[in-house]
Design an enzyme around this catalytic site. Structure first.
Site, mmCIF file in Angstrom:
data_model
loop_
_atom_site.group_PDB
_atom_site.id
_atom_site.type_symbol
_atom_site.label_atom_id
_atom_site.label_comp_id
_atom_site.label_asym_id
_atom_site.label_seq_id
_atom_site.Cartn_x
_atom_site.Cartn_y
_atom_site.Cartn_z
ATOM 1 N N HIS A 142 0.850 -1.195 0.000
ATOM 2 C CA HIS A 142 0.000 0.000 0.000
ATOM 3 C C HIS A 142 0.891 1.251 0.000
ATOM 4 C CE1 HIS A 142 -0.456 1.456 4.470
ATOM 5 N NE2 HIS A 142 0.762 1.079 4.235
ATOM 6 N N CYS B 180 5.493 7.057 4.044
ATOM 7 C CA CYS B 180 4.313 6.215 3.741
ATOM 8 C C CYS B 180 3.683 6.586 2.402
ATOM 9 C CB CYS B 180 3.273 6.321 4.856
ATOM 10 S SG CYS B 180 3.897 5.714 6.427
ATOM 11 N N HIS C 138 4.968 0.426 -0.430
ATOM 12 C CA HIS C 138 5.714 -0.418 0.494
ATOM 13 C C HIS C 138 4.696 -1.477 0.949
ATOM 14 C CE1 HIS C 138 3.795 2.635 2.979
ATOM 15 N NE2 HIS C 138 3.853 1.794 3.982
ATOM 16 N N HIS D 129 3.223 -4.527 4.238
ATOM 17 C CA HIS D 129 3.160 -4.998 5.622
ATOM 18 C C HIS D 129 2.657 -6.435 5.678
ATOM 19 C CE1 HIS D 129 3.836 -0.969 7.187
ATOM 20 N NE2 HIS D 129 2.861 -0.508 6.441
ATOM 21 N N ASP E 150 -4.883 -10.580 0.547
ATOM 22 C CA ASP E 150 -3.565 -11.193 0.681
ATOM 23 C C ASP E 150 -2.819 -11.188 -0.651
ATOM 24 O OD1 ASP E 150 -1.494 -12.557 2.013
ATOM 25 O OD2 ASP E 150 -2.230 -14.474 1.239
ATOM 26 N N HIS E 151 -1.570 -10.733 -0.595
ATOM 27 C CA HIS E 151 -0.728 -10.623 -1.784
ATOM 28 C C HIS E 151 -1.327 -9.658 -2.815
ATOM 29 C CE1 HIS E 151 1.369 -13.942 0.086
ATOM 30 N NE2 HIS E 151 2.361 -13.755 -0.755
ATOM 31 N N GLU F 134 -0.640 -3.351 11.870
ATOM 32 C CA GLU F 134 0.075 -2.985 10.646
ATOM 33 C C GLU F 134 1.553 -3.317 10.800
ATOM 34 O OE1 GLU F 134 -0.770 0.775 7.961
ATOM 35 O OE2 GLU F 134 0.535 1.301 9.645
#
Lengths: 137, 137, 137, 137, 137, 137
Positions: free
Chosen positions: A16, A35, A41, A43, A81-82, A126
């Site tokens: 994100h 950010c 980037h 998490h 996810d992913h 996060e």
């Protein structure tokens, strides 16, 4: 009739960036700093899903946590996810994916799917140092 | 007079299976799946015991956590650690040991033993991904 | 050609007791204490499976960890999860399930199944404070 | 003269995808599955940096861990944190960012900068269940 | 005859400061920074004690971990827990309590007391980000 | 307008002892046991700072967690980290540093500094098994 809260943790790894398209690039950089890095980037997110109710006399369950896990897989893990939270997720269109906005969006997805007990609290981690909680207020 | 909640974590390693003796074997398997395996499985349980009250002016304690630990050892750890929750524990007779039922049963054991402050919340971890909370409601 | 070690963690929840059938009950109790409790206790086991080799030029993998996870599911998790390690597991027949004996038994199951790189180290956690490691020596 | 190994952990949050540009999109999807998602995903990486040597008689340090932290900040955290490992990092150009390839690349960055003791081992965690280790072999 | 390593973790909470009495106060401040604060600071230390050997045919143990825990209580926890590592501990007299020096000192205390298997590795955590390992070399 | 709670964790390593100067040494030893050891012991404290409010429409933040981290550094970490809680800290003068008293003292320091949202809950971990929570009541 005791009121018990059961919690199940699920995980998703996502990319994100924080970015408000209504603001200039300079304002975004100033507000969000690293950010806002343009190429994203990411998490290892962890979502704790809490459901509250009276344990069923027959099963001893507030809610079958295997069923809650299947629901969470379908509603949260499969779409997130992913994935890239800014680009890939229908239910996040137009949402700046701060941890606060994400936890509210996850609530809205899960709420109609919890049919035994009631959705009580979400906690979204996060990083190991940051998390957000939402209880539907 | 601030109201502070102090929590102490204790651990016990126990065997259990989910099984309702009023149901047939087929119904039990259908309801509980692998958790109904006949020869038991087990967990490293962690119980967080929260006591709430005003810190005592003389000690700065809501409750001496060493005393709480001794109480928890006597009431929780001694009867449950290295035991079978379906077969070995007096206060669990007739209880299907779901995490929901266990946390309520632990509450009933601890409640009369907390004499400084009041028992406020129990959180029982069954795995790193599942836990139940009870606050006496 | 760098030699890299990749590790994948898998989990299983199982019941066991420590008991040597060649010894008397009194000897077993004296040797194993609470771990000899007749109706079993249990643990949330975690097994870290390490495979060592040169990353493949095409994939950048020593071994595809998804494939390692599938292998571990078939060889370790499916037979051990929600089982009784004294009664239910073919490859543990006649083995006193100490963490030392378990880690060696898991090695023997996994060794012929790791075909990319070589099985390098297993670390088996029984509690958060105890673990055993085996490297095939 | 004892040989002691000291380890410092640092963290970075980054986006990546697994992709080999010499292969077709179909081959990439087949090899890397979800890890090949086109818009990236991400992780909270943790890198454990181990340095080995004899504690200095004057300081008792193998290496001042504050200095190691500053080195790791400059060499690892500053270039990787809140970055895209496929697009943003000079020392990762042309490298498919599997955890194996990343740990070797980090080694090459850190090796010339450890001047007290010698760089002994890197352990890079990608998720709580996966990590890679490299010792320079 | 497999060679297995078993590890037991123990904990102690202690105060310390880094200070070399052969140096001036200014040199100490320059070398150790905040760790030299005159009135001490402290840590929740965790020591992982690894013992290696062949599991005994009768017990399946390399070493009875309960016995190892009792040894560690007597040799490590009793003298160090709730103590000041600069002032209170006989076996640390004259030693600047860096994590490197502490792990070597703990090794020397434990080595003669491990009589089943052999002491193989100590890992001493000072914070969640820093640890030292010693294997007797 | 959803009400969301965001939490940031900060850490400090400090020495302390439990001691009430209005009591005799014998009474202190009797009340506090090892925690009264004269030369101090210490902990790796972790403080979770929770702020509650409505996410800002422009930023998606209840409070910029980087700003909260800077505030926490100035108000909590700088004065407490690598310090002696009985001797070195202005805002703890005359306070017996139990975890209960510490969490209330931290609340009083932080409350006037949280200007976006409102300070909602502090959770202070003293060891991995003990923590105190305060919500301003």
């Amino acid at each position: 009739m005791p009121q018990v809260t059961v919690t199940r943790r699920v995980r998703f790894n996502a990319a994100h960036r924080l970015h408000n398209p209504d603001l200039s690039d300079a304002e975004n950089r100033q507000l969000f700093g690293l950010c806002n890095s343009p190429n994203f980037h990411g998490h290892n997110y962890e979502l704790e899903i809490a459901v509250r109710g009276t344990p069923d006399a027959r099963t001893g369950y507030v809610m079958d946590l295997s069923e809650l896990a299947r629901t969470a897989d379908a509603v949260i893990v499969e779409p997130l996810d992913h994935r890239n939270l800014n680009l890939d997720v229908d239910f996040l269109r137009g949402i700046n994916p701060t941890v606060e906005n994400l936890v509210v969006a996850c609530w809205r997805e899960l709420l109609p799917r919890v049919t035994s007990g009631r959705l009580y609290r979400l906690r979204l981690w996060e990083t190991e140092n940051n998390y957000a909680e939402y209880e539907g207020d």
